[in-house]
Scaffold this active site. Structure first.
Site, PDB file in Angstrom:
ATOM      1  N   GLU A 154       0.820  -1.222   0.000  1.00 58.85           N
ATOM      2  CA  GLU A 154       0.000   0.000   0.000  1.00 58.85           C
ATOM      3  C   GLU A 154       0.849   1.266   0.000  1.00 58.85           C
ATOM      4  O   GLU A 154       0.799   2.068   0.932  1.00 58.85           O
ATOM      5  CB  GLU A 154      -0.954  -0.006   1.192  1.00 58.85           C
ATOM      6  CG  GLU A 154      -1.945  -1.160   1.138  1.00 58.85           C
ATOM      7  CD  GLU A 154      -3.069  -1.047   2.158  1.00 58.85           C
ATOM      8  OE1 GLU A 154      -2.849  -0.447   3.219  1.00 58.85           O
ATOM      9  OE2 GLU A 154      -4.160  -1.573   1.874  1.00 58.85           O
ATOM     10  N   GLU A 307      -6.668  -7.846  -1.012  1.00 55.83           N
ATOM     11  CA  GLU A 307      -7.139  -7.835   0.371  1.00 55.83           C
ATOM     12  C   GLU A 307      -8.592  -7.402   0.424  1.00 55.83           C
ATOM     13  O   GLU A 307      -8.976  -6.412  -0.186  1.00 55.83           O
ATOM     14  CB  GLU A 307      -6.358  -6.824   1.221  1.00 55.83           C
ATOM     15  CG  GLU A 307      -4.914  -7.153   1.478  1.00 55.83           C
ATOM     16  CD  GLU A 307      -4.270  -6.080   2.370  1.00 55.83           C
ATOM     17  OE1 GLU A 307      -4.990  -5.381   3.119  1.00 55.83           O
ATOM     18  OE2 GLU A 307      -3.048  -5.937   2.292  1.00 55.83           O
TER      19      GLU A 307
HETATM   20  C1  GAL Z   1      -4.487  -2.968   4.707  1.00 58.04           C
HETATM   21  C2  GAL Z   1      -3.072  -3.458   4.903  1.00 58.04           C
HETATM   22  C3  GAL Z   1      -3.017  -4.712   5.722  1.00 58.04           C
HETATM   23  C4  GAL Z   1      -3.913  -4.561   6.929  1.00 58.04           C
HETATM   24  C5  GAL Z   1      -5.318  -4.280   6.470  1.00 58.04           C
HETATM   25  C6  GAL Z   1      -6.308  -4.160   7.593  1.00 58.04           C
HETATM   26  O1  GAL Z   1      -4.489  -1.613   4.541  1.00 58.04           O
HETATM   27  O2  GAL Z   1      -2.438  -3.689   3.677  1.00 58.04           O
HETATM   28  O3  GAL Z   1      -1.688  -4.947   6.123  1.00 58.04           O
HETATM   29  O4  GAL Z   1      -3.433  -3.524   7.721  1.00 58.04           O
HETATM   30  O5  GAL Z   1      -5.320  -3.069   5.785  1.00 58.04           O
HETATM   31  O6  GAL Z   1      -7.587  -3.839   7.114  1.00 58.04           O
END
Ligand code: GAL
Ligand code: ZN
Length: 663
Positions: A154, A307
């Site tokens: 990110e 994710e």
């Molecule tokens: C994303 C990040 C992950 C985790 C996740 C939690 O922004 O890449 O490592 O923090 O959010 O929602």
């Protein structure tokens, strides 16, 4: 083969998540692998935050544990998306080399103890990062589990330190060649800001009053480029060792600091992190828009949902859970809009650390839980949808969006800070989504020729070339819709003089002379007589060949055009000089769709139901609270249930149908 095809070939759709085994004793790993297999997991992202574990002291290496994780995954037939661990440097780096830590606009250093604490332009950080990346790549090149590289995490860090200032100057020298050109572009005759030497130039640090908007615009360009430069450096090291392994980094949707159009061109696989807010009624459309953006970034090819959350996140103030069925609905939505992989953050819920209350595919309570059963069922069901992998989502409508214009629009001290690029984008997308009209999100310099309708919700900053291309598109027979406060500035952020939008005036057959933010609601009327309201923003326009399709009825603007339609050459151009209420904007879009001859995927789409076709499969997704009935118009087989039916399909809340026509 494109980057993602190399992964899906032989594996089908990808399913899995971030896997952080370093948080667990090794006894747990075997259970992880067994549970993953049962859930149909075939891809895990490993090592995102493992720098301090891999390099426990400066220069030391500890790969043993990761060897065992990689071997375990290979043995279980699970591919690894191996991360470079550079998003979170170990404390020793910031301790030894504090200049690698970022500074905010006030010159305050941001310390370790969290994550993301690095200066994108720091040579010390770069050197250490490339060191560990090189060793990681050398060690796992050729490992049977290695299928994808995940660079950093990110990207979005910004640093205002002296080292960044130097890098900014070098970037500006490349852009402008000389100081005279910079002074001209930055308009430094204003407020006595003329620079007499390069060393005087700074990032837009905290200042007594408003900073120079062009300095700020260039700074945002630079910050995105500086991070991209770092990404490229890591990517190139990886490619040296493993030329055949694709490289990605995870985007964050409509995330302002990173010009994703530029970034996407540098990666092999486009991937995204997406966390719809269960409390946001617009979340389904907002998410669909971001998925379409990802498909655009991938050039129309499949992308990877890197994710999503299996349940609630922990970083909003009040974290609503996903009700049963929501996990599947959201995942299938991404699939329907071009994702070939549906992954989660994270596999097993952490016991400690800042995310100990974030949901995961395996909750604290263990695998014998409602949530994990949903995960498992969903993973298995994806095995049956393999034919969707690689399929395109054909669209005849283009939605134009660019980061530079976004940055330029949202500088402070403008007529109204309530006109926002991302909100306008969503406002124009919404009526298309509600009708099941497929949309490609494209950059402002895209080739538009293949589209029947081009929608420009806001293009505050427009280049001459882009304006000419929009004009040529309409004259050649296209239909164009342009939203307010577009075509206002050039690439330096200088206002284009003359009646606005100066470079689009001819094609729109209309022009304006004043931007007039509104105190409240504004009355409007269609030419046919029916009333509607608009809000926030109005413009004093005059028709110059266009017809006023709607006009303002209240206040100083009574009788002046609010919505204009112009036949230009073989095409039609619309201009919307205000922010109409959603139903009225939907009416504008309906008329523009009619001009363009574009229709939705199904004739009647009940509210809350999303319809999108991917390849041969029509996906219907019920995001609404009520059971819906949708007629797909023919005999179809539902790939999710195997049922074959003629006529309307019944969709309870959160239900999904994946229909393939049968004769
Ligand atoms: C994303 C990040 C992950 C985790 C996740 C939690 O922004 O890449 O490592 O923090 O959010 O929602
Ligand atoms: Zn810095």
């Amino acid at each position: 083969m494109s980057g993602l095809e190399r992964l899906t070939a032989g594996r089908g759709l990808l399913f899995g998540g971030d896997y952080n085994p370093e948080q667990w004793p090794e006894e747990v790993w075997a259970e992880d692998a067994a549970l993953m297999r049962e859930a149909g997991v075939n891809l895990v992202t490993v090592g995102v935050f493992s720098w301090a574990r891999l390099e426990p002291e400066p220069g030391a290496r500890d790969f043993g544990w990761l060897d065992r994780v990689m071997d375990l995954m290979a043995g279980a037939g699970i591919a690894v998306d191996l991360a470079t661990p550079t998003a979170s440097p170990p404390p020793w780096l910031g301790h030894l080399r504090p200049e690698t830590l970022p500074e905010d606009a006030s010159g305050h250093r941001l310390w370790y103890g969290s994550r993301n604490q690095f200066c994108p332009s720091s040579p010390g950080y770069r050197e250490r990062a490339l060191g560990i990346v090189g060793d990681l790549a050398a060690r796992y090149a050729g490992h049977p589990a290695l299928a994808l590289w995940h660079v950093g995490n990110e990207y979005g860090q910004i640093c205002h330190c002296d080292v960044s200032a130097q890098a900014f100057r070098a970037w500006l020298e490349r852009r402008y060649g000389g100081l005279d050109a910079l002074n001209a572009a930055w308009g430094t005759t204003f407020w006595s800001q003329r620079y007499s030497g390069w060393a005087e130039i700074l990032p837009p640090r905290r200042a007594p009053y408003l900073v120079n908007p062009t300095q700020s615009l260039d700074w945002q360009r630079f910050c995105s480029d500086a991070l991209l430069d770092h990404f490229r450096a890591e990517r190139d090291v990886l490619r040296e060792h493993t030329p055949d392994i694709p490289v990605t980094t995870n985007f964050m949707g409509l995330f302002k600091p990173v010009d994703a159009w530029k970034w996407a061109a540098e990666e092999d696989v486009v991937s995204n992190d997406c966390y719809p807010d269960p409390g946001d009624p617009l979340a389904p459309a907002r998410t669909a828009l971001v998925h379409d953006l990802m498909r655009g970034l991938a050039g129309g090819r499949p992308w990877l949902l890197m994710e999503q959350a299996a349940g609630a996140v922990n970083w909003r103030p009040h974290n609503l859970p996903k009700p049963p069925g929501q996990l599947r609905l959201e995942s299938l939505q991404a699939l329907a809009r071009g994702a070939d992989g549906l992954c989660y953050f994270q596999w097993r819920a952490s016991r400690f650390g800042a995310e100990r209350f974030h949901s995961a595919m395996v909750p604290h309570a263990g695998p014998d839980t409602r949530l994990h059963r949903e995960v498992r069922t969903h993973g298995r069901e994806l095995r049956g949808l393999g034919e969707v992998a690689g399929q395109p989502v054909p669209a005849r409508v283009a939605l134009v969006f660019g980061w530079e214009s976004w940055w330029a629009l949202e500088e402070p001290a403008r007529p109204s800070d309530r006109l926002r690029a991302d909100e306008q984008l969503l406002a124009y997308y919404l009526p298309l989504w509600e009708r099941g009209v497929a949309v490609d999100v494209v950059p402002p310099d895209a080739e538009l020729g293949g589209y029947a309708l081009v929608v420009v919700p806001n293009l505050f900053l427009v280049t001459d070339r882009e304006a000419d291309a929009l004009t040529a598109y309409v004259r050649g027979g296209g239909t164009l819709v342009v939203g307010p406060f577009s075509g206002v500035v050039d690439p330096d952020g200088h206002v284009r003089t003359g009646r606005f939008p100066a470079p689009l005036r001819a094609v729109l057959g209309a022009s304006g002379e004043e931007w007039l933010p509104a105190a409240g609601e504004v009355g409007c009327r269609w030419r046919e007589g029916e009333a509607f309201t608009a809000h926030t923003w109005t413009e004093l326009m005059a028709a110059e060949g266009a017809e006023a399709v709607a006009e303002f009825t209240g206040g100083d603007l009574a009788g002046r055009p609010a919505v204009l339609r112009h036949r230009a050459g073989d095409g039609v151009a619309w201009y919307v000089a205000t922010l109409p209420e959603p139903a009225a904007l939907a009416e504008v879009m309906a008329r523009a769709l009619a001009d363009a001859g574009v229709r939705g995927e199904v004739a009647e789409l009940p509210p809350g139901v999303e319809a999108v076709r991917r390849g041969e499969v029509l996906f219907l997704l019920n995001h609404g609270a009520a059971t819906a009935r949708v007629d797909p118009g023919g005999r179809c087989e539902d790939l999710l249930t195997g049922a074959v039916a003629d006529g309307p399909v019944t969709l309870p809340p959160r239900a999904v149908a994946a229909l393939r026509r049968r004769t």
